[in-house]
Design an enzyme around this catalytic site. Structure first.
Site, PDB file in Angstrom:
ATOM      1  N   ARG A   1      28.687 128.174  40.349  1.00 25.21           N
ATOM      2  CA  ARG A   1      27.269 127.544  40.008  1.00 25.21           C
ATOM      3  C   ARG A   1      27.676 126.622  38.859  1.00 25.21           C
ATOM      4  NH1 ARG A   1      23.763 131.274  42.883  1.00 25.21           N
ATOM      5  NH2 ARG A   1      21.657 130.843  42.621  1.00 25.21           N
TER       6      ARG A   1
ATOM      7  N   ARG B   1      11.239 138.119  46.580  1.00 23.24           N
ATOM      8  CA  ARG B   1      12.163 138.322  45.749  1.00 23.24           C
ATOM      9  C   ARG B   1      11.487 138.122  44.116  1.00 23.24           C
ATOM     10  NH1 ARG B   1      17.524 135.009  47.036  1.00 23.24           N
ATOM     11  NH2 ARG B   1      17.061 134.610  44.724  1.00 23.24           N
TER      12      ARG B   1
ATOM     13  N   ARG C   1       9.296 131.666  50.447  1.00 28.93           N
ATOM     14  CA  ARG C   1      10.373 132.547  50.985  1.00 28.93           C
ATOM     15  C   ARG C   1      10.017 134.096  51.010  1.00 28.93           C
ATOM     16  NH1 ARG C   1      16.312 131.367  49.004  1.00 28.93           N
ATOM     17  NH2 ARG C   1      15.499 132.030  46.755  1.00 28.93           N
TER      18      ARG C   1
ATOM     19  N   LYS D   1      20.540 127.827  51.525  1.00 27.08           N
ATOM     20  CA  LYS D   1      22.104 128.128  51.475  1.00 27.08           C
ATOM     21  C   LYS D   1      22.280 129.359  52.285  1.00 27.08           C
ATOM     22  CE  LYS D   1      22.800 128.556  47.050  1.00 27.08           C
ATOM     23  NZ  LYS D   1      21.439 127.863  46.343  1.00 27.08           N
TER      24      LYS D   1
ATOM     25  N   ARG E   1      14.804 128.701  37.486  1.00 29.19           N
ATOM     26  CA  ARG E   1      16.154 128.393  38.120  1.00 29.19           C
ATOM     27  C   ARG E   1      16.548 126.878  38.284  1.00 29.19           C
ATOM     28  NH1 ARG E   1      14.596 131.965  43.137  1.00 29.19           N
ATOM     29  NH2 ARG E   1      16.956 131.568  43.538  1.00 29.19           N
TER      30      ARG E   1
HETATM   31  P1  AMP Z   1      20.577 133.703  44.665  1.00 24.92           P
HETATM   32  O1  AMP Z   1      20.301 134.739  45.870  1.00 24.92           O
HETATM   33  O2  AMP Z   1      21.811 133.012  44.732  1.00 24.92           O
HETATM   34  O3  AMP Z   1      19.533 132.608  44.559  1.00 24.92           O
HETATM   35  O4  AMP Z   1      20.896 134.355  43.123  1.00 24.92           O
HETATM   36  C1  AMP Z   1      20.010 135.125  42.590  1.00 24.92           C
HETATM   37  C2  AMP Z   1      20.030 135.194  41.205  1.00 24.92           C
HETATM   38  O5  AMP Z   1      21.500 135.889  40.948  1.00 24.92           O
HETATM   39  C3  AMP Z   1      20.425 133.790  40.447  1.00 24.92           C
HETATM   40  O6  AMP Z   1      19.158 133.127  40.053  1.00 24.92           O
HETATM   41  C4  AMP Z   1      21.090 134.065  39.246  1.00 24.92           C
HETATM   42  O7  AMP Z   1      20.438 134.820  38.264  1.00 24.92           O
HETATM   43  C5  AMP Z   1      22.100 135.197  39.775  1.00 24.92           C
HETATM   44  N1  AMP Z   1      23.240 134.447  40.358  1.00 24.92           N
HETATM   45  C6  AMP Z   1      23.813 134.436  41.572  1.00 24.92           C
HETATM   46  N2  AMP Z   1      24.790 133.581  41.803  1.00 24.92           N
HETATM   47  C7  AMP Z   1      25.293 133.561  40.710  1.00 24.92           C
HETATM   48  C8  AMP Z   1      26.353 132.743  39.878  1.00 24.92           C
HETATM   49  N3  AMP Z   1      27.379 132.151  40.540  1.00 24.92           N
HETATM   50  N4  AMP Z   1      26.635 132.848  38.309  1.00 24.92           N
HETATM   51  C9  AMP Z   1      25.658 133.323  37.581  1.00 24.92           C
HETATM   52  N5  AMP Z   1      24.312 133.911  38.314  1.00 24.92           N
HETATM   53  C10 AMP Z   1      24.379 133.984  39.556  1.00 24.92           C
END
Ligand code: AMP
Length: 214
Positions: A88, A152, A122, A13, A163
């Site tokens: 999400r 990360r 990644r 994404k 996740r």
């Molecule tokens: P991402 O970079 O999109 O993979 O997000 C990293 C982490 O941030 C996720 O695994 C969640 O713990 C948190 N996070 C990101 N977006 C959301 C969301 N829309 N709702 C809840 N937690 C989020």
């Protein structure tokens, strides 16, 4: 043009968001990046969010919806945006629908077995957030700002599995919601970000063509 990018963790994404942003000059609103910014600045939101993120769990909806709502009010979002990582779950999708209407919901479809491999390979630039896959080219520094790339904490395998589990528990409701709004577009993730972008861009061009005819 208001776009939501949706897909399993590690589906690409973030890379697609950057490509769309560069071509169509739209700001990217990444909830993950917003949380990482708060965490690195040790803000109250960051301290709270970190407890969930490091375990691979979702940050509570109230916190997440509030930061998105605030961000979407800013001037650069008034002509459109790309939401990466939000909504999400169905609660977030309904909240977003109250804030604004989405034009395109791009679902990047990839198999779960592929995701694990991608996520653990990644790396991210801690300074400019650019994402790299060690599956493409092995590198230790960002080709944009030369910072040392990092993994990360939530890309470690046990966290990735959690996740994915959380994603699988909530994704169907979100996809159904946008299908009912007639904005769902499914794009098969290809072997490279550039190849996937061909599919993404075709969908966007078709949308713009249809809009111009109206
Ligand atoms: P991402 O970079 O999109 O993979 O997000 C990293 C982490 O941030 C996720 O695994 C969640 O713990 C948190 N996070 C990101 N977006 C959301 C969301 N829309 N709702 C809840 N937690 C989020």
């Amino acid at each position: 043009m208001k776009i939501v990018l949706f897909g399993a963790p590690g589906c690409g994404k973030g890379s697609q968001a950057r490509k769309i942003s560069e071509k169509y000059n739209l700001p990217i609103i990444s909830t993950g990046d917003l949380f990482r910014f708060h965490i690195s600045n040790n803000t109250p939101i960051g301290i709270e969010a970190k407890k969930y993120i490091n375990l691979g769990n979702l940050v509570p909806d109230e916190i997440t919806i509030k930061i998105v709502e605030e961000r979407l009010k800013q001037a650069d979002c008034q002509n459109g945006f790309i939401l990466d990582g939000f909504p999400r779950n169905i609660f977030q999708a309904k909240a977003l629908d109250q804030i604004t209407k989405i034009d395109l919901f791009l679902f990047i479809d990839v198999s779960i077995s592929e995701i694990e491999i991608r996520a653990v390979n990644r790396r991210i630039c801690p300074k400019c957030n650019k994402i790299f896959s060690m599956l493409d080219v092995y590198r230790s520094n960002c080709d944009n700002c030369n910072s040392t790339l990092i993994q990360r904490d939530d890309d470690k395998i046990e966290v990735v599995r959690n996740r994915i589990k959380n994603y699988q528990a909530t994704c169907d409701d979100v996809i159904e919601f946008y299908k009912s709004k007639k904005v769902l577009q499914q794009i098969l993730s290809a072997e490279s970000a550039d190849a996937t972008f061909l599919g993404v861009d075709e969908v966007i061009k078709n949308y713009l063509k249809k809009k111009a005819k109206k």
